[in-house]
Design a protein around this motif. Sequence first.
Motif, PDB file in Angstrom:
ATOM      1  N   THR A 152       0.812  -1.219   0.000  1.00  0.00           N
ATOM      2  CA  THR A 152       0.000   0.000   0.000  1.00  0.00           C
ATOM      3  C   THR A 152       0.846   1.271   0.000  1.00  0.00           C
ATOM      4  OG1 THR A 152      -0.190  -0.146   2.423  1.00  0.00           O
ATOM      5  CG2 THR A 152      -1.982  -1.108   1.111  1.00  0.00           C
ATOM      6  N   GLN A 153       2.117   1.131  -0.342  1.00  0.00           N
ATOM      7  CA  GLN A 153       2.981   2.308  -0.419  1.00  0.00           C
ATOM      8  C   GLN A 153       2.399   3.324  -1.400  1.00  0.00           C
ATOM      9  OE1 GLN A 153       5.765   3.233   1.144  1.00  0.00           O
ATOM     10  NE2 GLN A 153       6.118   1.401   2.366  1.00  0.00           N
ATOM     11  N   GLY A 154       2.301   4.570  -0.984  1.00  0.00           N
ATOM     12  CA  GLY A 154       1.804   5.621  -1.858  1.00  0.00           C
ATOM     13  C   GLY A 154       0.291   5.679  -1.970  1.00  0.00           C
ATOM     14  N   MET A 155      -0.399   4.842  -1.214  1.00  0.00           N
ATOM     15  CA  MET A 155      -1.860   4.831  -1.274  1.00  0.00           C
ATOM     16  C   MET A 155      -2.427   6.133  -0.714  1.00  0.00           C
ATOM     17  SD  MET A 155      -4.447   2.033   0.519  1.00  0.00           S
ATOM     18  CE  MET A 155      -3.910   2.428   2.200  1.00  0.00           C
ATOM     19  N   THR A 156      -3.393   6.708  -1.416  1.00  0.00           N
ATOM     20  CA  THR A 156      -4.060   7.915  -0.927  1.00  0.00           C
ATOM     21  C   THR A 156      -5.086   7.532   0.126  1.00  0.00           C
ATOM     22  OG1 THR A 156      -3.789   9.000  -3.071  1.00  0.00           O
ATOM     23  CG2 THR A 156      -5.459   9.907  -1.590  1.00  0.00           C
ATOM     24  N   MET A 157      -5.040   8.198   1.273  1.00  0.00           N
ATOM     25  CA  MET A 157      -5.939   7.877   2.372  1.00  0.00           C
ATOM     26  C   MET A 157      -7.281   8.577   2.185  1.00  0.00           C
ATOM     27  SD  MET A 157      -6.223   6.066   5.076  1.00  0.00           S
ATOM     28  CE  MET A 157      -4.497   5.584   5.055  1.00  0.00           C
ATOM     29  N   SER A 158      -8.345   7.791   2.071  1.00  0.00           N
ATOM     30  CA  SER A 158      -9.688   8.357   1.917  1.00  0.00           C
ATOM     31  C   SER A 158     -10.149   8.979   3.234  1.00  0.00           C
ATOM     32  CB  SER A 158     -10.673   7.264   1.503  1.00  0.00           C
ATOM     33  OG  SER A 158     -12.006   7.730   1.598  1.00  0.00           O
ATOM     34  N   PRO A 159     -10.727  10.167   3.201  1.00  0.00           N
ATOM     35  CA  PRO A 159     -11.265  10.769   4.432  1.00  0.00           C
ATOM     36  C   PRO A 159     -12.357   9.932   5.082  1.00  0.00           C
ATOM     37  CG  PRO A 159     -11.106  12.398   2.661  1.00  0.00           C
ATOM     38  CD  PRO A 159     -10.867  11.060   2.028  1.00  0.00           C
ATOM     39  N   SER A 160     -12.981   9.043   4.320  1.00  0.00           N
ATOM     40  CA  SER A 160     -14.069   8.223   4.862  1.00  0.00           C
ATOM     41  C   SER A 160     -13.581   6.913   5.470  1.00  0.00           C
ATOM     42  CB  SER A 160     -15.093   7.915   3.760  1.00  0.00           C
ATOM     43  OG  SER A 160     -15.671   9.106   3.266  1.00  0.00           O
ATOM     44  N   ALA A 161     -12.312   6.568   5.255  1.00  0.00           N
ATOM     45  CA  ALA A 161     -11.771   5.316   5.804  1.00  0.00           C
ATOM     46  C   ALA A 161     -11.327   5.546   7.246  1.00  0.00           C
ATOM     47  CB  ALA A 161     -10.607   4.837   4.944  1.00  0.00           C
ATOM     48  N   LEU A 162     -12.312   5.875   8.089  1.00  0.00           N
ATOM     49  CA  LEU A 162     -11.998   6.380   9.427  1.00  0.00           C
ATOM     50  C   LEU A 162     -11.229   5.393  10.300  1.00  0.00           C
ATOM     51  CD1 LEU A 162     -15.348   8.243  10.174  1.00  0.00           C
ATOM     52  CD2 LEU A 162     -13.202   9.181   9.279  1.00  0.00           C
ATOM     53  N   GLY A 163     -11.520   4.113  10.167  1.00  0.00           N
ATOM     54  CA  GLY A 163     -10.871   3.160  11.057  1.00  0.00           C
ATOM     55  C   GLY A 163      -9.600   2.557  10.515  1.00  0.00           C
ATOM     56  N   TYR A 164      -9.264   2.856   9.262  1.00  0.00           N
ATOM     57  CA  TYR A 164      -8.145   2.147   8.648  1.00  0.00           C
ATOM     58  C   TYR A 164      -6.795   2.413   9.319  1.00  0.00           C
ATOM     59  CZ  TYR A 164      -4.900   0.139   5.371  1.00  0.00           C
ATOM     60  OH  TYR A 164      -3.887  -0.617   4.831  1.00  0.00           O
ATOM     61  N   PRO A 165      -6.428   3.663   9.628  1.00  0.00           N
ATOM     62  CA  PRO A 165      -5.116   3.878  10.249  1.00  0.00           C
ATOM     63  C   PRO A 165      -4.934   3.092  11.549  1.00  0.00           C
ATOM     64  CG  PRO A 165      -5.990   5.951   9.441  1.00  0.00           C
ATOM     65  CD  PRO A 165      -7.101   4.942   9.332  1.00  0.00           C
ATOM     66  N   THR A 166      -5.986   3.054  12.376  1.00  0.00           N
ATOM     67  CA  THR A 166      -5.863   2.320  13.635  1.00  0.00           C
ATOM     68  C   THR A 166      -5.912   0.820  13.395  1.00  0.00           C
ATOM     69  OG1 THR A 166      -6.785   4.142  14.909  1.00  0.00           O
ATOM     70  CG2 THR A 166      -6.922   1.950  15.899  1.00  0.00           C
ATOM     71  N   PHE A 167      -6.736   0.372  12.444  1.00  0.00           N
ATOM     72  CA  PHE A 167      -6.781  -1.048  12.096  1.00  0.00           C
ATOM     73  C   PHE A 167      -5.403  -1.557  11.685  1.00  0.00           C
ATOM     74  CE2 PHE A 167      -6.809  -3.771   8.275  1.00  0.00           C
ATOM     75  CZ  PHE A 167      -7.229  -4.978   8.844  1.00  0.00           C
ATOM     76  N   SER A 168      -4.753  -0.842  10.775  1.00  0.00           N
ATOM     77  CA  SER A 168      -3.442  -1.290  10.303  1.00  0.00           C
ATOM     78  C   SER A 168      -2.397  -1.176  11.406  1.00  0.00           C
ATOM     79  CB  SER A 168      -3.012  -0.485   9.072  1.00  0.00           C
ATOM     80  OG  SER A 168      -2.960   0.903   9.349  1.00  0.00           O
ATOM     81  N   ARG A 169      -2.562  -0.186  12.293  1.00  0.00           N
ATOM     82  CA  ARG A 169      -1.615  -0.029  13.405  1.00  0.00           C
ATOM     83  C   ARG A 169      -1.754  -1.164  14.404  1.00  0.00           C
ATOM     84  NH1 ARG A 169       1.704  -0.432  16.300  1.00  0.00           N
ATOM     85  NH2 ARG A 169       2.839   1.067  17.581  1.00  0.00           N
ATOM     86  N   VAL A 170      -2.975  -1.552  14.716  1.00  0.00           N
ATOM     87  CA  VAL A 170      -3.193  -2.662  15.646  1.00  0.00           C
ATOM     88  C   VAL A 170      -2.612  -3.946  15.071  1.00  0.00           C
ATOM     89  CG1 VAL A 170      -4.952  -4.127  16.729  1.00  0.00           C
ATOM     90  CG2 VAL A 170      -5.195  -1.639  16.774  1.00  0.00           C
ATOM     91  N   MET A 171      -2.795  -4.159  13.776  1.00  0.00           N
ATOM     92  CA  MET A 171      -2.228  -5.344  13.127  1.00  0.00           C
ATOM     93  C   MET A 171      -0.716  -5.381  13.276  1.00  0.00           C
ATOM     94  SD  MET A 171      -4.022  -6.254   9.488  1.00  0.00           S
ATOM     95  CE  MET A 171      -2.834  -7.578   9.239  1.00  0.00           C
ATOM     96  N   SER A 172      -0.083  -4.247  13.069  1.00  0.00           N
ATOM     97  CA  SER A 172       1.379  -4.218  12.978  1.00  0.00           C
ATOM     98  C   SER A 172       2.082  -4.311  14.323  1.00  0.00           C
ATOM     99  CB  SER A 172       1.832  -2.950  12.253  1.00  0.00           C
ATOM    100  OG  SER A 172       1.569  -1.800  13.050  1.00  0.00           O
ATOM    101  N   GLY A 173       1.385  -4.001  15.400  1.00  0.00           N
ATOM    102  CA  GLY A 173       2.073  -3.856  16.674  1.00  0.00           C
ATOM    103  C   GLY A 173       2.184  -5.088  17.542  1.00  0.00           C
ATOM    104  N   ALA A 174       1.490  -6.189  17.169  1.00  0.00           N
ATOM    105  CA  ALA A 174       1.445  -7.381  18.026  1.00  0.00           C
ATOM    106  C   ALA A 174       1.076  -6.989  19.455  1.00  0.00           C
ATOM    107  CB  ALA A 174       2.780  -8.128  18.007  1.00  0.00           C
ATOM    108  N   SER A 175       0.189  -5.994  19.564  1.00  0.00           N
ATOM    109  CA  SER A 175      -0.097  -5.444  20.892  1.00  0.00           C
ATOM    110  C   SER A 175      -0.887  -6.400  21.779  1.00  0.00           C
ATOM    111  CB  SER A 175      -0.836  -4.109  20.770  1.00  0.00           C
ATOM    112  OG  SER A 175      -1.959  -4.208  19.924  1.00  0.00           O
ATOM    113  N   GLU A 176      -1.658  -7.311  21.174  1.00  0.00           N
ATOM    114  CA  GLU A 176      -2.321  -8.324  22.012  1.00  0.00           C
ATOM    115  C   GLU A 176      -1.265  -9.164  22.741  1.00  0.00           C
ATOM    116  OE1 GLU A 176      -5.120  -8.316  18.279  1.00  0.00           O
ATOM    117  OE2 GLU A 176      -3.004  -7.897  18.729  1.00  0.00           O
TER     118      GLU A 176
END
Length: 292
Positions: A152-176
């Motif tokens: 997804t490099q260079g992907m334009t972030m849609s203003p309506s994709a409200l949960g996507y930044p946090t969704f991808s962050r939760v995936m990447s962090g192994a925070s569970e």
Amino acid sequence: MGQSQTSLSNGTTRDAIPFPPVTEIDKTFYAECYTGAAKRGWPPETINKYLPGGVVMGSTGYSHLSNRSTRILIAIYTACGIYLDDVFKKDVEVVSLFNQRFFEHAPQGDPVLDCFAQVLLELGSHFERVVSNIMVTSTLNAVSALTLEASTQGMTMSPSALGYPTFSRVMSGASEAYALFIFPCDLALPGFVQTLQQVMIFINNGNDILSFYKEDLDGESVNRISFLAAQSGRSKQAVLAELVEEAIKAYTNVLAILAPKPEALAAFRAFAAGYIGFHATATRYRLDELKL
């Protein structure tokens, strides 16, 4: 590291965690982790590059755990994660195949990734079954998130994709996984499981906040703060301030949930202080430059 009280504008107080001094690496613990990594097949020529970060995590965030072998496993797990993030920048293909090879019990084509797979298989002998299962799936999601980032490099972030930044962050962090590492294996699941989502917020926001300085200096834009800023039209500093408030609220919520459970509460308090200590000590975050 003790707790202090901070006064709020409404006259109430809340717990504050003082910014800790840099922690010296425990040489004995480092040697034990080195031996553990080598036994699991990590080549000696690269251990010393990646192990220090893992040892710092085991010595700060999880210093309250009495089972030393569990702390060693967490340290090696963290070092493998740091390595994975590094190798991903050079070889996306080997990272993208990790999960499939893990499921098939196939060689990873990289001895450090073989070590990482072995660590995941050992989690079940250190933690309760549901807990270890969540740790493994969380880790596999984190590996998938690296491939997602590359796709997804260079992907334009849609203003309506409200949960996507946090969704991808939760995936990447192994925070569970890192949240569940906090609680000693002899604590019953009902004693802490209700904190999981709030602890994850504290962990993910905490890392975003404490790595912002380094990432901003490096010009990194593929991160949650940049995504949220681009999506909302706000400055990165405004997004950063919002994440700080979310982290504080999550921390306070965890304290409230665990108030009737002294052992779990003490474990979380120790982790919270140590987690900040990890970022203060790990040189990759460059926080020493800020003289905090």
